[in-house]
Structures are given as structure tokens and as C-alpha cells.
Design an enzyme around this catalytic site. Sequence first.
Site, PDB file in Angstrom:
ATOM      1  N   VAL A 102     -32.557  29.881  57.736  1.00 43.14           N
ATOM      2  CA  VAL A 102     -32.972  30.731  56.613  1.00 43.14           C
ATOM      3  C   VAL A 102     -33.708  29.911  55.554  1.00 43.14           C
ATOM      4  O   VAL A 102     -34.757  30.313  55.042  1.00 43.14           O
ATOM      5  CB  VAL A 102     -31.759  31.456  56.004  1.00 43.14           C
ATOM      6  CG1 VAL A 102     -32.185  32.290  54.802  1.00 43.14           C
ATOM      7  CG2 VAL A 102     -31.098  32.353  57.049  1.00 43.14           C
ATOM      8  N   CYS A 103     -33.172  28.741  55.238  1.00 37.36           N
ATOM      9  CA  CYS A 103     -33.803  27.880  54.226  1.00 37.36           C
ATOM     10  C   CYS A 103     -35.211  27.475  54.639  1.00 37.36           C
ATOM     11  O   CYS A 103     -36.124  27.400  53.804  1.00 37.36           O
ATOM     12  CB  CYS A 103     -32.958  26.633  54.003  1.00 37.36           C
ATOM     13  SG  CYS A 103     -31.294  26.951  53.370  1.00 37.36           S
ATOM     14  N   THR A 104     -35.390  27.200  55.909  1.00 34.49           N
ATOM     15  CA  THR A 104     -36.718  26.801  56.392  1.00 34.49           C
ATOM     16  C   THR A 104     -37.735  27.911  56.168  1.00 34.49           C
ATOM     17  O   THR A 104     -38.863  27.667  55.710  1.00 34.49           O
ATOM     18  CB  THR A 104     -36.642  26.432  57.878  1.00 34.49           C
ATOM     19  OG1 THR A 104     -35.738  25.326  58.040  1.00 34.49           O
ATOM     20  CG2 THR A 104     -38.008  26.042  58.421  1.00 34.49           C
ATOM     21  N   LEU A 107     -38.482  28.132  52.220  1.00 36.23           N
ATOM     22  CA  LEU A 107     -39.367  27.074  51.710  1.00 36.23           C
ATOM     23  C   LEU A 107     -40.801  27.304  52.169  1.00 36.23           C
ATOM     24  O   LEU A 107     -41.758  27.093  51.413  1.00 36.23           O
ATOM     25  CB  LEU A 107     -38.877  25.710  52.167  1.00 36.23           C
ATOM     26  CG  LEU A 107     -37.973  24.913  51.221  1.00 36.23           C
ATOM     27  CD1 LEU A 107     -38.705  24.512  49.965  1.00 36.23           C
ATOM     28  CD2 LEU A 107     -36.712  25.661  50.888  1.00 36.23           C
TER      29      LEU A 107
END
Length: 276
Positions: A102-104, A107
Site C-alpha cells: 500500500v505504501c509503495t 508514494l
Amino acid sequence: MSSVFIRSLRTVSATAIKNVRLGVTNNGTGRFHPRMMSCVKYSAIRTFSSSKAFFDEQPRLRLGSTAPDFTAETTHGTVKFHDFIDNSWVILFSHPADFTPVCTTELGAFAQLEDEFKARNCKLIGLSANGLDSHAKWIEDIEEVASNGSKVGFPIIADPERKVAFLYDMVDEQDLSNIDTKGIAFTIRSVFIIDPNKKIRLTMLYPASTGRNSAEVLRVLDSLQTGDKAGITTPINWVPGEDVIVPPSVSDAAAQKKFGEFRTVKPYLRYTKFPL
């Protein structure tokens, strides 16, 4: 009566965390303060002579309060946060960890919109609970698979000890028991929009399982900046170009003088055109 504040950033044991949740201190005589739950991963317990000392140490991050300053290592070097803000708007947004799916995607999405934020005099600064070496390798992945050709041009704070995360209360109740290999709680997905006066203007909190909407972050920035510039408010789902609301505190005569034409639906609900 004294209050209890958890001071340092060294890891505490699961038993200590449980004791804090139950309001138990080292000697069993201290009083439990609800704000302790945002600090349970600090290890040493120090008693202050008054509750004021507690709040001085652990700021309440209300809308309109000054964003806490800090110094941190980032992918762009050492950053002193208030100096970084300078005369710009800033969006500070946190992530649970590097190399997570999810973070990828998040960003990558912010990298694609960075020019839009820059056009609004707004800087981006991310935070993830890993070190700089990890960040550097992770950025390669982000630019490869998630940014649609855009570069990650904004700094990412290295916060493996959660110093900034705890300062900004980027931990939820559930994740106090969801800890990493160091025994420190993971961060959640927090967003802080901070204005050039270093005031917190908007916050958003998401659980680790739910990705954010980068277009919504841009939309609310437009709303805040438009409201500051023109003295209006914005209705639900508003985007630039749509009608805005005349605040109820503005009389019809003042609205006529300030905005020209406006449309009255109810005495308390009046619309005027955008741009103003």
C-alpha cells in the site's frame, strides 16, 4: 496531584505496555492520564510536579495549533522541520514501513502529483519507519512500478525509532500491540496539512490497511487556500471551478460588495461563483 509521563524512546516490554493501559505505574501509586496511550512505547517513566509539564512535553495536535518542530534525517539530508516549512504550505504524511504494497502505491501517487503541489506553493515530506539505506532502495522500487515515470522528488524522513511518529501521534490504539522486531509500534497513515504560519490546518488518519486518496489531499489543499484568499467556505465534494459558499457571518450587503452576484438558497446557504 502529579501526572505521569513516559519520557524516553527506548522499548518497553509487553508487560509494561499492559500496565500503562491499566494505569499502573512503577510504584503503583501514580495516576493514569488518558494521553499516555499516545506515548506507551516510551520506556522511562518520569513524574512531573504538575499536569502542565505533561502537556508541554506531549503537544495536543489540534487544528490551529503550531506543528511541533523536530530535526530528522531524510533522503535529502538533515531537515529541521520549521526551517523546511519556511514560507510554504507543507504536507507531512506517514507510512507504516518500506517495501510494503500500500505504501509503495501511495508514494508513487504523490510523486505523480508533486508538480501540482509545487504549483500551489506546497512541499511534500513523507515519513516511514525505516532507515535511510532502506528508503534509498525502496525509492528505486517506487519509481519502477508505481510512479508512472515520475521521480520521488520530495524527502522521506527516516524514523526507525518512531521519534517523529510519537511526536505527531501517528500510532493508533490497535497498533500499540502490532510491533516490529525492535518491539516498537508501527505507524499509521497520517496526513498533516500545515500552512506557512506553521499551523496545522487539516489532519487525516487512515488505518494501515487503507490507502489514501492523493487527489483528495490536493482537493482539500485547494479548499483551504481558496478559503484563506477569498474568505469563503466550500461545500461537499467541491473542486476548483465550482460555486463556493458565502459564510453565514457575512451579511447580504457585505456579500454583494465583496462578491458581486450571489445566489440565496436559504438565508444561511448562499452561493457565489468561482473564481472570485
